[in-house]
Write a protein that holds these residues in place. Sequence first.
Motif, mmCIF file in Angstrom:
data_model
loop_
_atom_site.group_PDB
_atom_site.id
_atom_site.type_symbol
_atom_site.label_atom_id
_atom_site.label_comp_id
_atom_site.label_asym_id
_atom_site.label_seq_id
_atom_site.Cartn_x
_atom_site.Cartn_y
_atom_site.Cartn_z
ATOM 1 N N ASN A 1 0.831 -1.207 0.000
ATOM 2 C CA ASN A 1 0.000 0.000 0.000
ATOM 3 C C ASN A 1 0.867 1.261 0.000
ATOM 4 O O ASN A 1 0.526 2.261 -0.657
ATOM 5 C CB ASN A 1 -0.925 0.007 1.220
ATOM 6 N N TYR A 2 1.980 1.200 0.722
ATOM 7 C CA TYR A 2 2.879 2.352 0.775
ATOM 8 C C TYR A 2 3.428 2.677 -0.613
ATOM 9 O O TYR A 2 3.422 3.834 -1.051
ATOM 10 C CB TYR A 2 4.027 2.067 1.745
ATOM 11 N N GLU B 1 8.688 7.323 10.904
ATOM 12 C CA GLU B 1 9.155 8.559 10.286
ATOM 13 C C GLU B 1 10.325 9.155 11.066
ATOM 14 O O GLU B 1 10.838 10.208 10.712
ATOM 15 C CB GLU B 1 8.010 9.569 10.201
ATOM 16 N N ASP C 1 1.350 9.714 -2.989
ATOM 17 C CA ASP C 1 1.648 10.796 -2.048
ATOM 18 C C ASP C 1 2.465 10.319 -0.846
ATOM 19 O O ASP C 1 2.469 10.957 0.203
ATOM 20 C CB ASP C 1 0.340 11.426 -1.547
ATOM 21 N N ARG C 2 3.151 9.176 -0.979
ATOM 22 C CA ARG C 2 3.894 8.627 0.149
ATOM 23 C C ARG C 2 4.992 9.587 0.603
ATOM 24 O O ARG C 2 5.569 10.319 -0.206
ATOM 25 C CB ARG C 2 4.508 7.280 -0.227
ATOM 26 N N ASP D 1 0.953 4.226 -3.061
ATOM 27 C CA ASP D 1 0.493 5.571 -2.732
ATOM 28 C C ASP D 1 1.399 6.606 -3.393
ATOM 29 O O ASP D 1 2.581 6.710 -3.063
ATOM 30 C CB ASP D 1 0.487 5.754 -1.213
#
Length: 563
Positions: A149-150, A215, A155-156, A153
């Motif tokens: 999924n990452y 992050e 917009d990751r 995406d």
Amino acid sequence: MSQSGFLDNAYDGVVCIDKSSRITFLNDTFLKIFGYGAKEELLGQPVEILMGEFHARLHSRFVEQSQAEGKDYVAKSLRRLKAKRADGTLITIEIHVSRLTMGGEVYFAAFLRDMTEIERQEEELHQALYYDPLTGLPNANSIARFLDNYFDDSDRVAVRMVVFALDRMHAINTTFGLKGGDTLLKTAAAAIGKIFPDCLMAGRIRGRHFVVITEDSHEMIQSNMALLSEYVSRAFAKTLDLPHSHLLSTVSGGSIELPALANSTEQALKAAELARETAVSRGPGSFAICRDEDLSRSHVKSALPFRISEALENQDFQVYIQPKQSLRHGLCVGGECLIRWIHPDGSATPPDDFIPAAEIAGLISDIGSYVFRTACREIRRLSDHHGALKFSVNTSPIELQDPAFADRIIATLNETGVAANQVELEITETAMTHFAENQLAALNRLRDHGLSISLDDFGTGASSLANLVRLPIDRVKLDRSFVANIENNESAYILVKHAVEIARDLGKEVTVEGVESFEVRELVRLLGADEIQGFYYAKPKTPSAFEDFLFAEGRQRADSSFV
């Protein structure tokens, strides 16, 4: 049987409502599903009393739109939703709604099933597929799905992925049993939530290996890894009522940045595992960051087996010869045949890089056969022009495990017309410590055939001096590390002196490698060594350059008495 009787005995629950959403019909199955005792409790009631608040609001809106626009917003679709039983509890149902027109009036008939048990089973299956039963953390499937999924995406954002493992796990299992090991794993799982409370994903991928995706910066991760080691060890010691004055188990891990180092789940897992392996190689409790250049080196290394096969096919491997000098008369008595991998662009891959890869890939025997045959051809050519010389060829321990090794060596000698007494096989000291009887028999057979056997890198392995007696050795080669500082270090001088004396007393000849100065040459000559090999005398050369070296030395080689 009437239509209503037929519907009463249907497996599915059935309910009909009019255009005002009032219940006009329901069957016995419906009553059982919703826990009502009699149909009269529901007939004429708004159907919303069977729904949770959310679905009740949606239903009213859909019915209004359906009536106003003449469209079926709720019909002709199979849906799963929450319904409310008589006691107020919510259950999961699967429902299909049909629009009916009778006598000019619009009705809706709903057919439904209680999915509570099926949903429970689905949840159990989901739990088994995506969660680790021991720690309760997401498992490898969950982590892979998160990464999929990452990467999907657009917009990751940049994240760091950490793969770490519990050190000394085998010792923990051995000391405290598997139950103790499980306790440690659960302790680590609990610690992750405390040390990385804001991480995007944390899970156990296998055994003692965990993943955290966050992050946080690499620096913060490294700091947290140290905290994790301390927390896990102390909590584990407390659980087992042990003193925690020392760390029972640390963690070793590595991190990578995404998407900078990977654009797929597979690449991300490989890169993170490379970072972890780098940390492990540095010792327990270590942390490593995988950079782009590390990944590039890894890709080159992983592709080596395929490139080696191509190099063999394209004959990119070349044999170089490093001359050996006799310390008795100061002349060249032959050389060591060394393999070099020269690429078409002129660059080279060092043997220390490709030999281990070839051994792992099962290609070392192919390389050994190629080198030995090529060396024999050069030996024959050089001997035809310069008299008898002796050349050594390195032999891998893996080659010696091949039952056909001795046959192949003898066949190559016969094929190329090289005399056996012109060839010396070099075996590493480490290889000699693990010799099986069949390997020993192969060496004895080759020695009986006339070949010499040399013990390479003597003094760097773990063999005992007894091997010099037990094994069929004609020569020992003192490793360059012995003479690196011999002119300034008395201990080194004494060590070389005794090594030479022992070898000579046992009837072995001695070659000293790594001689890079006249002073060292003179010292080992006075100590009784037979030959030297090193940059002082000559660097490795192509066969043609080796021949030029012989001409430059200006020696007549008709006499073969020194062989």
